[in-house]
Design a protein around this motif. Sequence first.
Motif, PDB file in Angstrom:
ATOM      1  N   ARG A   1       4.431   3.508  -3.295  1.00 14.24           N
ATOM      2  CA  ARG A   1       3.921   2.973  -4.568  1.00 14.24           C
ATOM      3  C   ARG A   1       4.076   3.996  -5.693  1.00 14.24           C
ATOM      4  O   ARG A   1       4.472   3.650  -6.815  1.00 14.24           O
ATOM      5  CB  ARG A   1       2.446   2.591  -4.409  1.00 14.24           C
ATOM      6  N   ARG A   2       3.802   5.255  -5.409  1.00 11.48           N
ATOM      7  CA  ARG A   2       3.910   6.300  -6.422  1.00 11.48           C
ATOM      8  C   ARG A   2       5.366   6.525  -6.836  1.00 11.48           C
ATOM      9  O   ARG A   2       5.644   6.897  -7.971  1.00 11.48           O
ATOM     10  CB  ARG A   2       3.292   7.599  -5.915  1.00 11.48           C
ATOM     11  N   LEU A   3       6.282   6.279  -5.905  1.00 15.83           N
ATOM     12  CA  LEU A   3       7.703   6.388  -6.235  1.00 15.83           C
ATOM     13  C   LEU A   3       8.172   5.224  -7.109  1.00 15.83           C
ATOM     14  O   LEU A   3       9.253   5.285  -7.696  1.00 15.83           O
ATOM     15  CB  LEU A   3       8.544   6.429  -4.955  1.00 15.83           C
ATOM     16  N   SER A   4       7.369   4.160  -7.160  1.00 15.55           N
ATOM     17  CA  SER A   4       7.763   2.933  -7.860  1.00 15.55           C
ATOM     18  C   SER A   4       6.946   2.689  -9.120  1.00 15.55           C
ATOM     19  O   SER A   4       6.832   1.533  -9.567  1.00 15.55           O
ATOM     20  CB  SER A   4       7.626   1.732  -6.909  1.00 15.55           C
ATOM     21  N   LEU A   5       6.363   3.713  -9.696  1.00 13.29           N
ATOM     22  CA  LEU A   5       5.504   3.545 -10.863  1.00 13.29           C
ATOM     23  C   LEU A   5       6.244   2.965 -12.064  1.00 13.29           C
ATOM     24  O   LEU A   5       5.627   2.353 -12.938  1.00 13.29           O
ATOM     25  CB  LEU A   5       4.869   4.892 -11.250  1.00 13.29           C
ATOM     26  N   GLN A   6       7.563   3.146 -12.111  1.00  9.41           N
ATOM     27  CA  GLN A   6       8.350   2.617 -13.220  1.00  9.41           C
ATOM     28  C   GLN A   6       8.773   1.170 -13.002  1.00  9.41           C
ATOM     29  O   GLN A   6       9.421   0.576 -13.861  1.00  9.41           O
ATOM     30  CB  GLN A   6       9.603   3.492 -13.437  1.00  9.41           C
ATOM     31  N   GLU A   7       8.440   0.614 -11.848  1.00 12.84           N
ATOM     32  CA  GLU A   7       8.773  -0.780 -11.536  1.00 12.84           C
ATOM     33  C   GLU A   7       7.468  -1.527 -11.287  1.00 12.84           C
ATOM     34  O   GLU A   7       6.931  -1.500 -10.177  1.00 12.84           O
ATOM     35  CB  GLU A   7       9.692  -0.842 -10.316  1.00 12.84           C
ATOM     36  N   PRO A   8       6.929  -2.204 -12.295  1.00  8.96           N
ATOM     37  CA  PRO A   8       5.571  -2.763 -12.243  1.00  8.96           C
ATOM     38  C   PRO A   8       5.287  -3.678 -11.056  1.00  8.96           C
ATOM     39  O   PRO A   8       4.235  -3.582 -10.439  1.00  8.96           O
ATOM     40  CB  PRO A   8       5.452  -3.516 -13.571  1.00  8.96           C
ATOM     41  N   GLU A   9       6.223  -4.573 -10.729  1.00  8.25           N
ATOM     42  CA  GLU A   9       5.921  -5.520  -9.653  1.00  8.25           C
ATOM     43  C   GLU A   9       5.877  -4.832  -8.296  1.00  8.25           C
ATOM     44  O   GLU A   9       5.001  -5.124  -7.466  1.00  8.25           O
ATOM     45  CB  GLU A   9       6.954  -6.655  -9.623  1.00  8.25           C
ATOM     46  N   ILE A  10       6.794  -3.905  -8.062  1.00  9.63           N
ATOM     47  CA  ILE A  10       6.785  -3.178  -6.788  1.00  9.63           C
ATOM     48  C   ILE A  10       5.532  -2.319  -6.670  1.00  9.63           C
ATOM     49  O   ILE A  10       4.893  -2.247  -5.606  1.00  9.63           O
ATOM     50  CB  ILE A  10       8.059  -2.318  -6.647  1.00  9.63           C
ATOM     51  N   GLU A  11       5.159  -1.662  -7.771  1.00 12.36           N
ATOM     52  CA  GLU A  11       3.934  -0.849  -7.764  1.00 12.36           C
ATOM     53  C   GLU A  11       2.715  -1.720  -7.518  1.00 12.36           C
ATOM     54  O   GLU A  11       1.820  -1.362  -6.735  1.00 12.36           O
ATOM     55  CB  GLU A  11       3.804  -0.123  -9.110  1.00 12.36           C
ATOM     56  N   ARG A  12       2.670  -2.882  -8.159  1.00 13.58           N
ATOM     57  CA  ARG A  12       1.519  -3.780  -8.005  1.00 13.58           C
ATOM     58  C   ARG A  12       1.444  -4.317  -6.573  1.00 13.58           C
ATOM     59  O   ARG A  12       0.357  -4.447  -6.006  1.00 13.58           O
ATOM     60  CB  ARG A  12       1.626  -4.923  -9.011  1.00 13.58           C
ATOM     61  N   LEU A  13       2.584  -4.609  -5.976  1.00 11.93           N
ATOM     62  CA  LEU A  13       2.619  -5.065  -4.584  1.00 11.93           C
ATOM     63  C   LEU A  13       2.040  -3.999  -3.659  1.00 11.93           C
ATOM     64  O   LEU A  13       1.209  -4.303  -2.791  1.00 11.93           O
ATOM     65  CB  LEU A  13       4.057  -5.401  -4.186  1.00 11.93           C
ATOM     66  N   GLY A  14       2.461  -2.756  -3.850  1.00 12.32           N
ATOM     67  CA  GLY A  14       1.929  -1.674  -3.021  1.00 12.32           C
ATOM     68  C   GLY A  14       0.433  -1.504  -3.200  1.00 12.32           C
ATOM     69  O   GLY A  14      -0.307  -1.297  -2.226  1.00 12.32           O
ATOM     70  N   ARG A  15      -0.027  -1.595  -4.443  1.00 12.73           N
ATOM     71  CA  ARG A  15      -1.454  -1.452  -4.732  1.00 12.73           C
ATOM     72  C   ARG A  15      -2.253  -2.555  -4.043  1.00 12.73           C
ATOM     73  O   ARG A  15      -3.330  -2.299  -3.473  1.00 12.73           O
ATOM     74  CB  ARG A  15      -1.666  -1.483  -6.244  1.00 12.73           C
ATOM     75  N   CYS A  16      -1.740  -3.772  -4.075  1.00 15.44           N
ATOM     76  CA  CYS A  16      -2.466  -4.884  -3.458  1.00 15.44           C
ATOM     77  C   CYS A  16      -2.431  -4.799  -1.931  1.00 15.44           C
ATOM     78  O   CYS A  16      -3.404  -5.186  -1.265  1.00 15.44           O
ATOM     79  CB  CYS A  16      -1.879  -6.213  -3.926  1.00 15.44           C
ATOM     80  N   LEU A  17      -1.349  -4.288  -1.367  1.00 12.29           N
ATOM     81  CA  LEU A  17      -1.308  -4.071   0.081  1.00 12.29           C
ATOM     82  C   LEU A  17      -2.354  -3.039   0.497  1.00 12.29           C
ATOM     83  O   LEU A  17      -3.061  -3.215   1.498  1.00 12.29           O
ATOM     84  CB  LEU A  17       0.090  -3.610   0.507  1.00 12.29           C
ATOM     85  N   ILE A  18      -2.464  -1.968  -0.279  1.00 16.73           N
ATOM     86  CA  ILE A  18      -3.468  -0.939   0.020  1.00 16.73           C
ATOM     87  C   ILE A  18      -4.870  -1.534  -0.105  1.00 16.73           C
ATOM     88  O   ILE A  18      -5.740  -1.307   0.752  1.00 16.73           O
ATOM     89  CB  ILE A  18      -3.305   0.268  -0.922  1.00 16.73           C
ATOM     90  N   GLY A  19      -5.102  -2.298  -1.177  1.00 14.91           N
ATOM     91  CA  GLY A  19      -6.404  -2.922  -1.364  1.00 14.91           C
ATOM     92  C   GLY A  19      -6.757  -3.860  -0.217  1.00 14.91           C
ATOM     93  O   GLY A  19      -7.899  -3.865   0.265  1.00 14.91           O
ATOM     94  N   ALA A  20      -5.786  -4.657   0.247  1.00 20.09           N
ATOM     95  CA  ALA A  20      -6.031  -5.572   1.365  1.00 20.09           C
ATOM     96  C   ALA A  20      -6.380  -4.809   2.631  1.00 20.09           C
ATOM     97  O   ALA A  20      -7.305  -5.190   3.367  1.00 20.09           O
ATOM     98  CB  ALA A  20      -4.811  -6.458   1.593  1.00 20.09           C
ATOM     99  N   LEU A  21      -5.651  -3.705   2.904  1.00 17.24           N
ATOM    100  CA  LEU A  21      -5.943  -2.910   4.094  1.00 17.24           C
ATOM    101  C   LEU A  21      -7.329  -2.282   4.030  1.00 17.24           C
ATOM    102  O   LEU A  21      -8.054  -2.249   5.027  1.00 17.24           O
ATOM    103  CB  LEU A  21      -4.881  -1.819   4.273  1.00 17.24           C
ATOM    104  N   VAL A  22      -7.709  -1.780   2.859  1.00 17.72           N
ATOM    105  CA  VAL A  22      -9.047  -1.195   2.706  1.00 17.72           C
ATOM    106  C   VAL A  22     -10.116  -2.261   2.942  1.00 17.72           C
ATOM    107  O   VAL A  22     -11.111  -2.024   3.643  1.00 17.72           O
ATOM    108  CB  VAL A  22      -9.211  -0.550   1.313  1.00 17.72           C
ATOM    109  N   GLY A  23      -9.922  -3.452   2.362  1.00 17.93           N
ATOM    110  CA  GLY A  23     -10.870  -4.541   2.586  1.00 17.93           C
ATOM    111  C   GLY A  23     -10.979  -4.916   4.052  1.00 17.93           C
ATOM    112  O   GLY A  23     -12.080  -5.166   4.564  1.00 17.93           O
ATOM    113  N   MET A  24      -9.845  -4.924   4.760  1.00 14.40           N
ATOM    114  CA  MET A  24      -9.859  -5.235   6.183  1.00 14.40           C
ATOM    115  C   MET A  24     -10.548  -4.138   6.982  1.00 14.40           C
ATOM    116  O   MET A  24     -11.312  -4.415   7.914  1.00 14.40           O
ATOM    117  CB  MET A  24      -8.432  -5.463   6.688  1.00 14.40           C
TER     118      MET A  24
END
Length: 358
Positions: free
Chosen positions: A300-323
């Motif tokens: 995700r940090r490598l993709s900060l210049q690509e909003p959708e890829i960064e957002r996808l990574g952020r949401c995957l992390i959020g889902a894992l934390v919630g789980m």
Amino acid sequence: MVDFFVVGLLLWMFCKRAVNDTFTGTVRQSVYILLDTWLPYYVGSRALTELRQFRAVAAALVLSCTIIAILAVIESTRSWLLYDGLRGALGLPETMTLYLRRGEGGALRSNVSLGNAIVLGYVLIVALAAAIYLMPVLNPAWKRKVTIICLCAGLVASLSRGPWVGAAAMLLTLTVLGPGLGKRLAWLVFGGGTTIILLLISPLGDKVIEYLPFVGTVEASNVEYRSRLIDVSLIVFMQNPIVGDFYFFKNPIMEQMRQGAGIIDVVNNYLQIALPYGAIGLSLFVGIFLSALQGTQRTRRLSLQEPEIERLGRCLIGALVGMLVTIGTVSSIGAISLVYSLFLGICVSYIRVFVREK
């Protein structure tokens, strides 16, 4: 590394069962593990090869879970389990009535097709994270609002406090990791504070507080049971801390956790791994999540210049934390292991696909 931990855990579980169970029992349980854990993980980690496919998976999850959430609200408001009639037709056991209502004579806890209220809330956490990922590409704007409202309403209808805490952890993770941290935190504090104040001054204020985790009084004994379960399980765990005790249920110390229904309900995924498989099994289990989180965050940090890829990574992390939060409040029933296995695999695909593109 995620592959290493997954294979290591499955092999360790197989070896422990082969030593302690019959040949038939070992083969049967091995098939279950392969179908419920390895297969969804393998598909999730190998099938996705481009961003369009990640978006399609998220859309399928959000659409199906939005329908489930609407049905959950119907079940709760009508006090009617829509799918319960299928049990007799399919020859399945009757629904366990022990956890059907929140409090004596309280509201019905929705199950829908997932068979358990906590599993329903758990799945809706993941769907909510996927919906947040899709928000910028979901048009027109009313569809975004309706989707979020439906998923949140379904989460509330589950009346499951573990998933509520998991959802809060997921949203906090997305807030902390996202761009514009100060603005996001301000909105979170303002929105959360306003909501709490409105609830407190409304006629439903006292009733809402009674259902909240940690501060509520409705079925506070469930929270106490989970706390005692951890204390008692730690005593049992320390008797065989490295390799565990495959027959820990027969330990006399565990008898004090037997409930009125005649069962010892180990409502904690971590304890379900630690007690029979010891520190080795627990380390491998936790290692799967930590390595997936670390790899996803790095990508995700490598993709900060690509909003959708960064957002996808952020949401995957959020889902894992919630789980990770929610599975500490429920046993491995229903779709629990299937969903986290699939999402761990999707994290591996995310790492593999988008690191390769850099």
